[in-house]
Design a protein around this motif. Structure first.
Motif, short mmCIF file in Angstrom:
data_model
loop_
_atom_site.label_atom_id
_atom_site.label_comp_id
_atom_site.label_asym_id
_atom_site.label_seq_id
_atom_site.Cartn_x
_atom_site.Cartn_y
_atom_site.Cartn_z
N LEU A 1 0.77 -1.20 0.16
CA LEU A 1 -0.08 -0.02 0.05
C LEU A 1 0.78 1.26 0.18
O LEU A 1 0.44 2.31 -0.32
CB LEU A 1 -0.84 0.08 1.21
CG LEU A 1 -2.08 -1.16 1.23
CD1 LEU A 1 -2.66 -1.09 2.35
CD2 LEU A 1 -2.91 -1.27 0.12
N ALA B 1 1.78 -0.15 -4.75
CA ALA B 1 0.33 0.43 -5.06
C ALA B 1 0.37 1.28 -6.30
O ALA B 1 -0.62 1.32 -6.94
CB ALA B 1 0.44 1.79 -3.89
N ARG C 1 -7.19 -2.11 -1.74
CA ARG C 1 -6.73 -1.49 -0.67
C ARG C 1 -7.92 -1.70 0.21
O ARG C 1 -7.58 -1.99 1.35
CB ARG C 1 -6.41 0.04 -0.88
CG ARG C 1 -6.08 0.74 0.13
CD ARG C 1 -5.95 2.26 -0.01
NE ARG C 1 -5.66 3.24 1.02
CZ ARG C 1 -6.49 3.78 1.68
NH1 ARG C 1 -7.75 3.73 1.58
NH2 ARG C 1 -6.34 4.39 2.76
#
Length: 269
Positions: free
Chosen positions: A149, A155, A165
């Motif tokens: 993340l 990400a 997420r």
């Protein structure tokens, strides 16, 4: 990881677990071969439960192994479950088994994490996906949630980042409710605060044939100019008798479409 205060009585703690599980005193009594009156006396501190009763109630309430030890200590008993370091010689067979599993899953990604998502083992498929991740995220100990993340992690390359997420954060929320870990809560607050990378703007939709995406949320990620699609499976150990083993999880990533499977096999050949 346990955040239970040792001056909290075992009765209130058991009541808290029962309420969290949304089970009545009567239902718990029937499951544990006891009486609602006895359960009430335990929860209010009028009766001190035996070690056997604590473990029986913990089993019916599906309380994690680490938290069972905490309940026993609060009640004045010795912990029942050991917590053996993963690098201990006694864990040799376990380590060998996990390594064989991970290598056998190549070229598909697979890894093992502990209760705070620290990566304890991974195969070459995972290493492949980590190409381009910032060096500070690759410094030990690696954390799967940070790697996934963080804006300098995976990400920016995840095409359906918003959905993926949200799923990971929901998974962490369920885990926090189960184990009540301050360390896990701090990790959740950290990764939940990460900004969405600008690179994902306009790319937050699943790609690929509908048949490949209908049975599970895929991880759709860019790699060397290609779009790869995976579905994730998580396995834990059945009836663990050690805290360390109880908190291990093996996550494997299965190709969600034929293109991904073919490409990964071509890399391995």
């Amino acid at each position: 990881m346990t955040t239970v205060a040792l001056d909290t009585g075992v009765g209130p703690l058991l009541r808290s677990w029962r309420q969290q599980r949304r089970i009545s005193q009567l239902e718990l009594a029937l499951r544990a071969d006891s009486s609602a009156r006895h359960i009430s006396f335990i929860e209010t501190g009028r009766s001190r439960p035996s070690e056997e009763m604590i473990l029986r109630l913990a089993d019916q309430l599906d309380i994690p192994v680490r938290e069972r030890n905490a309940l026993l200590v609060v009640a004045g008993y010795a912990p029942r479950y050991a917590e053996t370091a993963l690098d201990d010689p006694a864990m040799g067979a376990l380590r060998d088994g996990m390594e064989q599993l991970l290598q056998g899953y190549d070229p598909y990604p697979a890894l093992v994490v502990d209760g705070t998502y620290t990566v304890v083992a991974a195969n070459r498929g995972i290493a492949m996906l980590l190409e381009g991740v910032a060096d500070h995220l690759l410094a030990p100990p690696l954390n799967a949630m940070r790697l996934t993340l963080h804006p300098q992690g995976l990400a920016p390359r995840i095409r359906n980042l918003r959905a993926w997420r949200a799923d990971l954060l929901a998974q962490m929320e369920r885990q926090i409710a189960l184990v009540r870990s301050a360390e896990l809560r701090e990790l959740y607050e950290e990764v939940a605060a990460y900004p969405m990378p600008e690179a994902t703007d306009g790319q937050d939709e699943p790609t690929g044939p509908p048949s490949a995406l209908s049975f599970a949320l895929p991880l759709v990620i860019e790699y060397r100019g290609r779009v790869l699609s995976f579905v994730s499976s998580i396995a834990t150990f059945n009836t663990p008798m050690d805290v360390t083993v109880a908190e291990l999880a093996i996550e494997t990533f299965l190709p969600a479409d034929q293109e991904t499977a073919s490409y990964l096999r071509s890399l391995a050949s």
